[in-house]
Design a protein around this motif. Sequence first.
Motif, PDB file in Angstrom:
ATOM      1  N   LEU A   4       0.694  -1.174   0.403  1.00 13.15           N
ATOM      2  CA  LEU A   4      -0.235   0.161  -0.113  1.00 13.15           C
ATOM      3  C   LEU A   4       0.726   1.324   0.095  1.00 13.15           C
ATOM      4  CD1 LEU A   4      -2.968   1.660  -0.391  1.00 13.15           C
ATOM      5  CD2 LEU A   4      -2.799   0.543   2.767  1.00 13.15           C
ATOM      6  N   LEU A   5       1.770   1.478   1.166  1.00 17.46           N
ATOM      7  CA  LEU A   5       3.139   2.463   0.877  1.00 17.46           C
ATOM      8  C   LEU A   5       3.512   2.641  -0.586  1.00 17.46           C
ATOM      9  CD1 LEU A   5       4.112   2.278   4.215  1.00 17.46           C
ATOM     10  CD2 LEU A   5       2.655   3.838   3.338  1.00 17.46           C
ATOM     11  N   HIS A   6       3.999   1.261  -1.078  1.00 18.87           N
ATOM     12  CA  HIS A   6       4.462   1.852  -2.231  1.00 18.87           C
ATOM     13  C   HIS A   6       3.534   2.046  -3.427  1.00 18.87           C
ATOM     14  CE1 HIS A   6       6.125  -0.641  -6.083  1.00 18.87           C
ATOM     15  NE2 HIS A   6       7.152   0.195  -5.900  1.00 18.87           N
ATOM     16  N   ALA A   7       1.969   1.760  -3.274  1.00 18.11           N
ATOM     17  CA  ALA A   7       1.324   2.059  -4.669  1.00 18.11           C
ATOM     18  C   ALA A   7       1.158   3.260  -4.177  1.00 18.11           C
ATOM     19  CB  ALA A   7      -0.363   0.950  -4.512  1.00 18.11           C
ATOM     20  N   ILE A   8       1.002   3.966  -3.160  1.00 16.72           N
ATOM     21  CA  ILE A   8       0.980   4.982  -2.563  1.00 16.72           C
ATOM     22  C   ILE A   8       1.912   6.741  -3.117  1.00 16.72           C
ATOM     23  CG2 ILE A   8       0.328   7.311  -0.299  1.00 16.72           C
ATOM     24  CD1 ILE A   8      -1.247   5.413   0.539  1.00 16.72           C
ATOM     25  N   LEU A   9       3.046   5.550  -2.694  1.00 18.76           N
ATOM     26  CA  LEU A   9       4.535   6.409  -3.680  1.00 18.76           C
ATOM     27  C   LEU A   9       4.475   6.523  -4.926  1.00 18.76           C
ATOM     28  CD1 LEU A   9       6.953   8.213  -2.348  1.00 18.76           C
ATOM     29  CD2 LEU A   9       8.326   5.637  -2.350  1.00 18.76           C
ATOM     30  N   GLY A  11       2.132   6.039  -7.058  1.00 17.79           N
ATOM     31  CA  GLY A  11       1.287   7.490  -7.447  1.00 17.79           C
ATOM     32  C   GLY A  11       1.719   9.118  -7.074  1.00 17.79           C
ATOM     33  N   LEU A  12       1.957   8.519  -5.856  1.00 14.12           N
ATOM     34  CA  LEU A  12       2.485  10.472  -5.511  1.00 14.12           C
ATOM     35  C   LEU A  12       3.634  11.540  -6.458  1.00 14.12           C
ATOM     36  CD1 LEU A  12       2.340  11.761  -2.090  1.00 14.12           C
ATOM     37  CD2 LEU A  12       0.794  12.074  -3.815  1.00 14.12           C
TER      38      LEU A  12
END
Length: 187
Positions: A4-9, A11-12
Amino acid sequence: MHRLLHAILVGLVGAGIVHIAVLLLVPQFSGQSAWARLAATSGPYTMTALKAETGGAPAVRSVDPLFAAAACRFDLADGMAHVKGPAGESAATLPFWSVSVYDGSGNNIYSFNDHAASKGRLDAVVLTPTQMNEVRKDLPEEYQGSVFIEAPITDGMLVVRAFIPDESWRPSVSRFLEQSSCEPRQP
């Protein structure tokens, strides 16, 4: 949680890259505005057809293929802009036409169509509030029946569009747009 953190990073970072690319491309597209393209193809107070019959690209692309259009740039510092259709009944016999006034940034200031015009004729005067006060003092005979467009701008563009229901109407619509005029006038 790690995914989840990897996907958010990701995406940002991707959104940041897209944002920067858009900001860098703004100057490329801002020079290609309708105002800039019209200014490159014709002078002020010149009705210019918005089509590409001469083989080149149109000054401004028309969105709807069932409409033909012509535009006129004006500067109210030179005086009022008086736009007239051809003499006679040709404007009244067209199925539909409309006029839009835009400021230099492309914002629509005013619009009207043949139903709001006197006897369906194209006759409009674009002027500043100060010029309107001068005209009201003693309305010249030539402005009887004109649509007055009081605009708080100095320079702008007027676009006349006419509906072409089928190809048999194209000559009449083309003649209407070609014979329309845009002239500076003093109040």
